[in-house]
Design a protein around this motif. Structure first.
Motif, PDB file in Angstrom:
ATOM      1  N   VAL A  22     -52.432  -6.092  50.816  1.00  0.00           N
ATOM      2  CA  VAL A  22     -52.429  -4.565  50.118  1.00  0.00           C
ATOM      3  C   VAL A  22     -51.732  -4.747  48.742  1.00  0.00           C
ATOM      4  O   VAL A  22     -52.268  -4.241  47.576  1.00  0.00           O
ATOM      5  N   ARG A  25     -53.657  -8.861  47.068  1.00  0.00           N
ATOM      6  CA  ARG A  25     -55.270  -9.092  46.841  1.00  0.00           C
ATOM      7  C   ARG A  25     -56.036  -7.656  46.635  1.00  0.00           C
ATOM      8  O   ARG A  25     -55.368  -6.743  46.337  1.00  0.00           O
ATOM      9  N   VAL A  27     -59.026  -5.454  44.715  1.00  0.00           N
ATOM     10  CA  VAL A  27     -59.394  -5.541  43.320  1.00  0.00           C
ATOM     11  C   VAL A  27     -58.523  -5.088  42.457  1.00  0.00           C
ATOM     12  O   VAL A  27     -57.889  -4.000  42.896  1.00  0.00           O
ATOM     13  N   VAL A  29     -58.351  -3.414  38.550  1.00  0.00           N
ATOM     14  CA  VAL A  29     -59.380  -2.907  37.681  1.00  0.00           C
ATOM     15  C   VAL A  29     -59.031  -3.234  36.354  1.00  0.00           C
ATOM     16  O   VAL A  29     -60.095  -3.638  35.823  1.00  0.00           O
ATOM     17  N   ILE A  35     -48.531   0.694  38.014  1.00  0.00           N
ATOM     18  CA  ILE A  35     -47.586   0.014  39.153  1.00  0.00           C
ATOM     19  C   ILE A  35     -47.927  -1.578  39.138  1.00  0.00           C
ATOM     20  O   ILE A  35     -49.101  -1.990  39.259  1.00  0.00           O
TER      21      ILE A  35
ATOM     22  N   LEU B  10     -57.125   5.550  42.592  1.00  0.00           N
ATOM     23  CA  LEU B  10     -58.572   4.625  42.879  1.00  0.00           C
ATOM     24  C   LEU B  10     -58.093   4.121  44.284  1.00  0.00           C
ATOM     25  O   LEU B  10     -57.405   3.076  44.223  1.00  0.00           O
ATOM     26  N   PRO B  51     -48.621   8.020  39.741  1.00  0.00           N
ATOM     27  CA  PRO B  51     -48.863   6.833  40.805  1.00  0.00           C
ATOM     28  C   PRO B  51     -47.946   7.131  42.058  1.00  0.00           C
ATOM     29  O   PRO B  51     -46.797   7.709  42.052  1.00  0.00           O
ATOM     30  N   PRO B  52     -48.321   6.846  43.441  1.00  0.00           N
ATOM     31  CA  PRO B  52     -47.548   6.845  44.517  1.00  0.00           C
ATOM     32  C   PRO B  52     -46.170   6.009  44.340  1.00  0.00           C
ATOM     33  O   PRO B  52     -46.374   4.930  43.633  1.00  0.00           O
ATOM     34  N   PRO B  78     -61.839  -3.147  48.697  1.00  0.00           N
ATOM     35  CA  PRO B  78     -60.699  -2.269  48.728  1.00  0.00           C
ATOM     36  C   PRO B  78     -59.873  -2.623  47.325  1.00  0.00           C
ATOM     37  O   PRO B  78     -59.986  -3.694  46.715  1.00  0.00           O
ATOM     38  N   MET B  79     -59.373  -1.786  46.839  1.00  0.00           N
ATOM     39  CA  MET B  79     -58.448  -1.903  45.405  1.00  0.00           C
ATOM     40  C   MET B  79     -57.074  -2.505  46.003  1.00  0.00           C
ATOM     41  O   MET B  79     -56.561  -2.049  47.108  1.00  0.00           O
ATOM     42  N   ARG B  80     -56.391  -3.199  45.066  1.00  0.00           N
ATOM     43  CA  ARG B  80     -55.016  -3.405  45.433  1.00  0.00           C
ATOM     44  C   ARG B  80     -54.150  -2.311  45.249  1.00  0.00           C
ATOM     45  O   ARG B  80     -54.591  -1.301  44.412  1.00  0.00           O
ATOM     46  N   PHE B  81     -53.198  -2.036  46.001  1.00  0.00           N
ATOM     47  CA  PHE B  81     -52.148  -0.984  46.014  1.00  0.00           C
ATOM     48  C   PHE B  81     -51.785  -0.632  44.509  1.00  0.00           C
ATOM     49  O   PHE B  81     -51.447  -1.579  43.572  1.00  0.00           O
ATOM     50  N   GLY B  82     -51.734   0.772  44.101  1.00  0.00           N
ATOM     51  CA  GLY B  82     -51.337   1.069  42.659  1.00  0.00           C
ATOM     52  C   GLY B  82     -52.135   1.219  41.684  1.00  0.00           C
ATOM     53  O   GLY B  82     -52.028   1.472  40.601  1.00  0.00           O
ATOM     54  N   GLN B  83     -53.707   1.275  41.680  1.00  0.00           N
ATOM     55  CA  GLN B  83     -54.467   1.389  40.777  1.00  0.00           C
ATOM     56  C   GLN B  83     -54.484   3.113  40.436  1.00  0.00           C
ATOM     57  O   GLN B  83     -55.504   3.815  41.011  1.00  0.00           O
ATOM     58  N   TRP B  84     -53.684   3.423  39.571  1.00  0.00           N
ATOM     59  CA  TRP B  84     -53.658   4.982  39.401  1.00  0.00           C
ATOM     60  C   TRP B  84     -54.133   5.035  37.766  1.00  0.00           C
ATOM     61  O   TRP B  84     -53.521   4.084  36.849  1.00  0.00           O
ATOM     62  N   PHE B  85     -54.823   5.944  37.303  1.00  0.00           N
ATOM     63  CA  PHE B  85     -55.127   6.000  35.937  1.00  0.00           C
ATOM     64  C   PHE B  85     -54.837   7.503  35.421  1.00  0.00           C
ATOM     65  O   PHE B  85     -54.692   8.534  36.336  1.00  0.00           O
ATOM     66  N   ALA B  94     -62.799   1.874  32.617  1.00  0.00           N
ATOM     67  CA  ALA B  94     -62.357   0.656  33.098  1.00  0.00           C
ATOM     68  C   ALA B  94     -63.392   0.191  34.151  1.00  0.00           C
ATOM     69  O   ALA B  94     -63.448  -1.198  34.466  1.00  0.00           O
TER      70      ALA B  94
END
Lengths: 72, 259
Positions: A22, A25, A27, A29, A35, B10, B51-52, B78-85, B94
């Motif tokens: 988590v 790995r 994606v 963006v 973070i 995201l 962001p969380p 799945p996105m990696r944790f933390g993908q906030w915009f 993006a």
């Protein structure tokens, strides 16, 4: 998560595997990401997860023995 | 910490077409997720002012959302944790250059999940630590993984008390690296043995030798219909290797196979 009769150590290993996925790995963006999870944070997170795991273990043990968690 | 009234988080990308029937996907604070179309993809997002938090709970919530979405769609990135915009236009800008790449990744993981196998020696091994300073500030040898292993001084035939501190330190570093390469090679060999047993059951593989916490971590991409056969094959491998501890986890969304 794994459900094939793991002991506590095995559960922690599985949890470690999951958390590494988590956080490291999946994606990523763009540079807009606010973070970033650095090494220090991972250590902190690992400690927190260990605490959660310990609490869960104690709660399960207490339930089995019919006592309040944390009690004698 | 950043904050934006129009901020958006995201979680994942999936092929257009929606999820299998079920309750709405819920994210942080149990708030419902929204589907943002970016043809031919759909992005699962949650409006979030900031962001969380970087907590275990937030990380596990991220994963729980991913797991639920993955179970209800044919393919998921799945996105990696933390993908906030800070807002949706920023997110779309993006994502647009990544649409083709993500489409290819979704084809790769279609119908499959990720399984983890961590392999360790039954007796356990000391972590790969670097040379340490002794209490008095004198460089010390790294801890031996094998009690029978020679110290740097033994290997060079000199008493360590007569070596310059800097030299002893460099020798310890070299020994540590040599042991790491041996350990890495062994981890890869064990992973290759396992792969040989799994044969057609896996569609993808990632091997990561470990410096601590075991010998090697392996990720396998496995078709959902092959999960039982895969688990049986891994367990059979473990049964044949009593000197190894083999722990498997999953299935999970394919975090290791989408980028």
């Amino acid at each position: 998560m794994s459900d094939h009769g793991l002991d506590l150590e095995g559960e922690e290993l599985v949890l470690t595997e999951l958390v590494s996925r988590v956080l490291d790995r999946g994606v990523v963006v763009s540079g807009e990401v606010v973070i970033s999870v650095g090494g220090v944070d991972l250590v902190e997170l690992g400690l927190r997860l260990r605490l959660v795991s310990t609490e869960t273990r104690e709660r399960l043990a207490a339930t089995r023995e019919g006592r309040a968690p944390g009690g004698a | 910490m950043s904050e934006s009234p129009e901020g958006v988080y995201l979680f994942c990308a999936a092929p257009s077409g929606g999820l299998a029937p079920g309750p709405p996907l819920a994210g942080y604070g149990a708030a419902p997720l929204e589907a943002l179309s970016l043809s031919p993809l759909v992005l699962w997002i949650q409006p979030l002012r900031q962001p969380p938090a970087r907590t275990a709970e937030a990380v596990l919530t991220h994963h729980r959302v991913m797991e639920e979405a993955w179970r209800r769609t044919s393919a998921l990135a799945p996105m990696r944790f933390g993908q906030w915009f800070r807002d949706r236009p920023t997110l779309v800008r993006a994502m647009e250059p990544r649409v083709h790449e993500l489409g290819t990744a979704l084809e790769r993981v279609k119908g499959a999940g990720e399984h983890a196998v961590r392999i360790a020696d039954v007796k356990g091994e000391a972590p790969m630590e670097g040379p340490r300073k002794a209490a008095g500030g004198t460089p010390a040898d790294p801890p031996s993984e094998d009690p029978r292993a020679a110290t740097p001084a033994e290997k060079t035939g000199r008493a360590s008390t007569g070596s310059a501190p800097g030299r002893a330190y460099m020798e310890a570093l070299a020994l540590r690296e040599r042991r790491w390469h041996e350990r890495e090679a062994r981890g890869r060999r064990v992973a290759a043995e396992l792969s040989g047993r799994l044969d057609a059951l896996i569609r993808g593989e990632r091997v990561d030798p470990l410096r601590e916490g075991g010998l090697v971590s392996v990720a396998h991409l496995v078709h959902r219909q092959a999960e039982e056969a895969y688990a049986a094959a891994v367990d059979a491998f473990a049964a044949d290797r009593p000197t190894l501890r083999v722990v498997r986890g999953g299935p999970w969304p394919p975090y290791s196979f989408v980028s």
